[in-house]
Scaffold this motif. Structure first.
Motif, mmCIF file in Angstrom:
data_model
loop_
_atom_site.group_PDB
_atom_site.id
_atom_site.type_symbol
_atom_site.label_atom_id
_atom_site.label_comp_id
_atom_site.label_asym_id
_atom_site.label_seq_id
_atom_site.Cartn_x
_atom_site.Cartn_y
_atom_site.Cartn_z
ATOM 1 N N GLY A 1 0.773 -1.291 0.098
ATOM 2 C CA GLY A 1 0.054 -0.101 0.002
ATOM 3 C C GLY A 1 0.784 1.354 0.056
ATOM 4 N N SER B 1 -3.709 11.081 1.384
ATOM 5 C CA SER B 1 -3.820 9.992 2.379
ATOM 6 C C SER B 1 -3.514 8.726 1.530
ATOM 7 C CB SER B 1 -5.541 9.905 2.711
ATOM 8 O OG SER B 1 -6.165 10.943 3.307
ATOM 9 N N THR C 1 -3.465 4.303 2.769
ATOM 10 C CA THR C 1 -3.467 3.317 3.722
ATOM 11 C C THR C 1 -2.682 2.008 3.594
ATOM 12 O OG1 THR C 1 -5.898 3.884 3.881
ATOM 13 C CG2 THR C 1 -5.295 1.499 4.495
ATOM 14 N N SER D 1 -1.247 -1.954 4.390
ATOM 15 C CA SER D 1 -1.925 -2.975 4.905
ATOM 16 C C SER D 1 -0.717 -3.911 5.109
ATOM 17 C CB SER D 1 -2.632 -3.890 3.729
ATOM 18 O OG SER D 1 -3.718 -2.837 3.343
ATOM 19 N N PHE E 1 -3.403 9.586 12.003
ATOM 20 C CA PHE E 1 -3.255 8.078 11.496
ATOM 21 C C PHE E 1 -4.335 7.388 12.304
ATOM 22 C CE2 PHE E 1 1.297 8.110 9.978
ATOM 23 C CZ PHE E 1 1.104 9.221 9.075
ATOM 24 N N SER F 1 -5.835 -0.168 12.478
ATOM 25 C CA SER F 1 -7.108 -0.929 12.792
ATOM 26 C C SER F 1 -6.607 -2.464 12.443
ATOM 27 C CB SER F 1 -8.222 -0.544 12.175
ATOM 28 O OG SER F 1 -8.125 -0.417 10.844
ATOM 29 N N TYR G 1 -3.734 -2.692 9.469
ATOM 30 C CA TYR G 1 -3.854 -1.400 8.611
ATOM 31 C C TYR G 1 -3.500 -0.090 9.255
ATOM 32 C CZ TYR G 1 -7.300 -4.441 5.985
ATOM 33 O OH TYR G 1 -7.812 -5.473 5.140
ATOM 34 N N GLN H 1 -4.277 3.667 8.374
ATOM 35 C CA GLN H 1 -4.748 4.784 7.583
ATOM 36 C C GLN H 1 -4.130 6.144 7.920
ATOM 37 O OE1 GLN H 1 -9.032 5.257 8.006
ATOM 38 N NE2 GLN H 1 -9.190 7.245 7.148
ATOM 39 N N ASN I 1 -3.783 10.194 6.912
ATOM 40 C CA ASN I 1 -4.483 11.006 6.458
ATOM 41 C C ASN I 1 -3.583 12.387 6.788
ATOM 42 O OD1 ASN I 1 -6.840 9.504 5.979
ATOM 43 N ND2 ASN I 1 -7.368 9.659 8.319
#
Length: 122
Positions: free
Chosen positions: A8, A17, A19, A21, A67, A70, A79, A81, A83
């Protein structure tokens, strides 16, 4: 054996952004410590975010509020994420795990590491 494979990463403009993985095998999410780390050019590896069952997540001050870490238990994936990315977020991002519980942003708290994925913010 525990294996971690990140994906990713890429290049993005500031404010954008991404994300990340991490496919996790050999480590059940309910009995493993999981985290994301990063290493900028010429700098030491640093903890970014960590997640533990029943106690939640912890973030480095530099990414808190931008960030989100998750997990998807069904897919055995972790993950990150990211931003509102900034140029200072540039670096190689690593997924890490250890067969112990508890949250930690310390490198010494993790035994298993992925190969890393490059994130470049310009």
């Amino acid at each position: 054996d525990v294996q971690l494979v990140e994906s990713g990463g890429g290049s993005v403009q500031a404010g954008g952004s991404l994300t990340l993985s991490c496919a996790v095998s050999g480590c059940a999410f309910d009995n493993c410590r999981l985290g994301w780390f990063r290493q900028a050019p010429g700098q030491e590896r640093e903890g970014v975010a960590t997640l533990a069952p029943f106690v939640g997540s912890v973030y480095a001050d530099s990414v808190s509020g931008r960030f989100i870490i998750s997990q998807n238990n069904a897919e055995n994936k972790l993950y990150l994420q990211m931003n509102d990315l900034k140029p200072e977020d540039t670096g190689i991002y690593y997924c890490a795990a250890h067969t112990e519980l508890g949250r930690s942003l310390q490198i010494s708290s993790y035994r298993y590491w992925g190969q890393g994925t490059q994130v470049t913010v310009s």
